[in-house]
Design an enzyme around this catalytic site. Sequence first.
Site, PDB file in Angstrom:
ATOM      1  CD  GLU A 125      -8.272   5.736   1.203  1.00  0.00           C
ATOM      2  OE1 GLU A 125      -8.252   5.429   0.017  1.00  0.00           O
ATOM      3  OE2 GLU A 125      -8.468   4.895   2.103  1.00  0.00           O
ATOM      4  NE  ARG A 177     -17.172   3.768 -12.148  1.00  0.00           N
ATOM      5  CZ  ARG A 177     -16.418   2.844 -12.744  1.00  0.00           C
ATOM      6  NH1 ARG A 177     -16.641   1.582 -12.505  1.00  0.00           N
ATOM      7  NH2 ARG A 177     -15.478   3.191 -13.570  1.00  0.00           N
ATOM      8  CG  HIS A 205      16.963   8.048  11.515  1.00  0.00           C
ATOM      9  ND1 HIS A 205      18.230   8.291  12.001  1.00  0.00           N
ATOM     10  CD2 HIS A 205      16.703   6.751  11.795  1.00  0.00           C
ATOM     11  CE1 HIS A 205      18.728   7.181  12.526  1.00  0.00           C
ATOM     12  NE2 HIS A 205      17.816   6.232  12.415  1.00  0.00           N
ATOM     13  CD1 TRP A 251     -13.494  11.435  -8.836  1.00  0.00           C
ATOM     14  CD2 TRP A 251     -11.806  11.150 -10.272  1.00  0.00           C
ATOM     15  NE1 TRP A 251     -12.319  11.429  -8.121  1.00  0.00           N
ATOM     16  CE2 TRP A 251     -11.269  11.270  -8.971  1.00  0.00           C
ATOM     17  CE3 TRP A 251     -10.917  10.977 -11.338  1.00  0.00           C
ATOM     18  CZ2 TRP A 251      -9.901  11.204  -8.708  1.00  0.00           C
ATOM     19  CZ3 TRP A 251      -9.561  10.922 -11.076  1.00  0.00           C
ATOM     20  CH2 TRP A 251      -9.068  11.035  -9.770  1.00  0.00           C
TER      21      TRP A 251
HETATM   22  C1  G6P Z   1      -8.296   4.017  -5.613  1.00  0.00           C
HETATM   23  C2  G6P Z   1      -9.145   3.707  -4.385  1.00  0.00           C
HETATM   24  C3  G6P Z   1      -8.322   2.933  -3.355  1.00  0.00           C
HETATM   25  C4  G6P Z   1      -7.733   1.689  -3.997  1.00  0.00           C
HETATM   26  C5  G6P Z   1      -6.899   2.041  -5.233  1.00  0.00           C
HETATM   27  C6  G6P Z   1      -6.471   0.802  -5.998  1.00  0.00           C
HETATM   28  O1  G6P Z   1      -7.343   4.959  -5.309  1.00  0.00           O
HETATM   29  O2  G6P Z   1      -9.649   4.899  -3.820  1.00  0.00           O
HETATM   30  O3  G6P Z   1      -9.158   2.555  -2.266  1.00  0.00           O
HETATM   31  O4  G6P Z   1      -6.937   1.026  -3.073  1.00  0.00           O
HETATM   32  O5  G6P Z   1      -7.685   2.825  -6.134  1.00  0.00           O
HETATM   33  O6  G6P Z   1      -7.611   0.164  -6.481  1.00  0.00           O
HETATM   34  P1  G6P Z   1      -7.624  -1.324  -6.988  1.00  0.00           P
HETATM   35  O7  G6P Z   1      -9.014  -1.531  -7.514  1.00  0.00           O
HETATM   36  O8  G6P Z   1      -6.580  -1.420  -8.052  1.00  0.00           O
HETATM   37  O9  G6P Z   1      -7.313  -2.193  -5.831  1.00  0.00           O
END
Ligand code: G6P
Length: 587
Positions: free
Chosen positions: A467, A27, A483, A71
């Site tokens: 990322e 996570r 532009h 986190w």
């Molecule tokens: C975080 C992850 C991304 C993901 C985003 C949306 O930022 O690092 O990889 O696209 O969340 O997550 P979800 O579970 O809503 O698609």
Amino acid sequence: MCGIIGYTGRRQAAPVLLDGLKRLEYRGYDSAGIALVRGTGFFVRKKKGRVEELSETASERGTVGIGHTRWATHGEPSERNAHPHVCGKFALVHNGIVENGFRLRKELEETGEIFSSDTDSETVVRLLNRLYDGDVLAALKKTAERLEGSYALAILCADFPDEIFCARRASPLIVGVGAGECYAVSDPVAVAGREGKFYALSDGEFARLSPDGATVYDRYLRPVAKEEKQYGRAEVPQLGAFRHFMRKEMEEIPDAIEKSLLKFIDEPLKNLMRRTKSVSIVACGTAYHSGVAAKTAIEALARIPVEVCVASEYRYGNPVSGEGTLVLAVSQSGETADTIAAARLAKERGASVVAVTNVADSTLTTAADLTLYTYAGREIGVAATKSYNAQLALLYSFAVALAQGKGREELPYSALTELPALAKRALRACDGVRSWAQRFQNARSVFFIGRGSDYAAALEGSLKLKELSYLPSEGYAAGELKHGTLALIDRNTPVVALLTNREIAEKTMNAVHEAYARGARVFLVTSLPEYALRKEVSASVVVPETDPLFSPALSVIPLQALAYYTALACGNDPDKPRNLAKSVTVE
Ligand code: G6P
């Protein structure tokens, strides 16, 4: 994002907690810790960095404990800010954000509390300890009433050494009941494969766990019966012969696409489609980019206006939506706080909400009228790969169905059923970008350009690269380059151009010329091999041709590979990019 595991039972808790924390690692986190009930107090160990740092605690004795991966939101990543937080008779782990944490902290400090961390979570344990007079649930209820924001809490109390107390609002928490043992976890992966019955707490609920079982209470502390969920049946993904989950998950793309195509439109969905006059797609990150790609397809096929909104903007905007608006809330995890809030707001305003998610029974499904599932399987790599392709498969087939419902029959559904086989071929093109990584790793910045669907894929390709490689990168509409942004392009700026639509290919090539003329090296991802031979092109990979509306499902594959190989060239872990979390359950 933060992860929680709690265990009470007959076994030693530390190995169970450490195993749970390892499974929660995907996570994204920056510190970890555990607390075990020990005599009249607690054994606590916290570390900045990886869960391995806690491995020496595996032999610590104790059958009741809580663990956490953190986190950082409030307070830097450090040992002192890591959870569990202890105060008096309590040890606590928290997921979420206490939005009035600063105010509560001030109030507590003014009346003598001395904090030992910078976190909002510590205010919760201090408040709880203050309000406690022998009845933990009563004190927890009073504490919860003082909190604004979101929380999933797992708490130990020295007066009840066999038990774990839990509370939830807007952050997921699951309770598991096995033979002579109970779990509390924030993510089903932590209990995957474990025997027992599992229940998801709803907002405002509390729970009390002991080796003999668990009781769930509503906000007034009345016991409630819960519906069993099948979390234990989920599998824990294994790396097998792969070095990283990301690369393994890319190999699973054809299967994810195949399984996620909508094969049957049931009556409730048909009805909803019939009423649809406009579509709003709300999502974050990669899911937002699948929305951008879907907009092109829905508008072209169904001739219905589509807006794509970043969920965090939508929720605090003043969106025009109501009857006739179909809101597609797209989220791999179904737990992204902003997307859930956007879906709830849309529903309040009278729109029909369809959740598009990869996770059964995720919170987003509770905010929607209907749920459409992608079947990408569990995704461990923080940077989304196969879930993006799965979302595209679902949204494209949704576009086709919507168009059919509007009486537009001449539609390219057969192009969709060919996508899995074409994706297999696109995967073979990935080796072609391996050698590009050396040329990207020292770049000052990178541009990804395209028009229409290619622009949508360019946005996702660029996000993947930033990322994982931490290089500044931008996805840009090819025609917009001149532009202003052209000023940034020189020989240290690789430009990745996407070219999959013959009708506008020459238009995109104009932008390629402009970049090339400023010294940029141009890398081409195309389904039109003749363009690979143009003198402006330094290197190219050819992906299979499909209907240009659906091409991002294929053209993104070498871009995902480019991000993967560049991360390796930069010495980064592609599965665990710094600072990022797999699903962001706080605002
Ligand atoms: C975080 C992850 C991304 C993901 C985003 C949306 O930022 O690092 O990889 O696209 O969340 O997550 P979800 O579970 O809503 O698609």
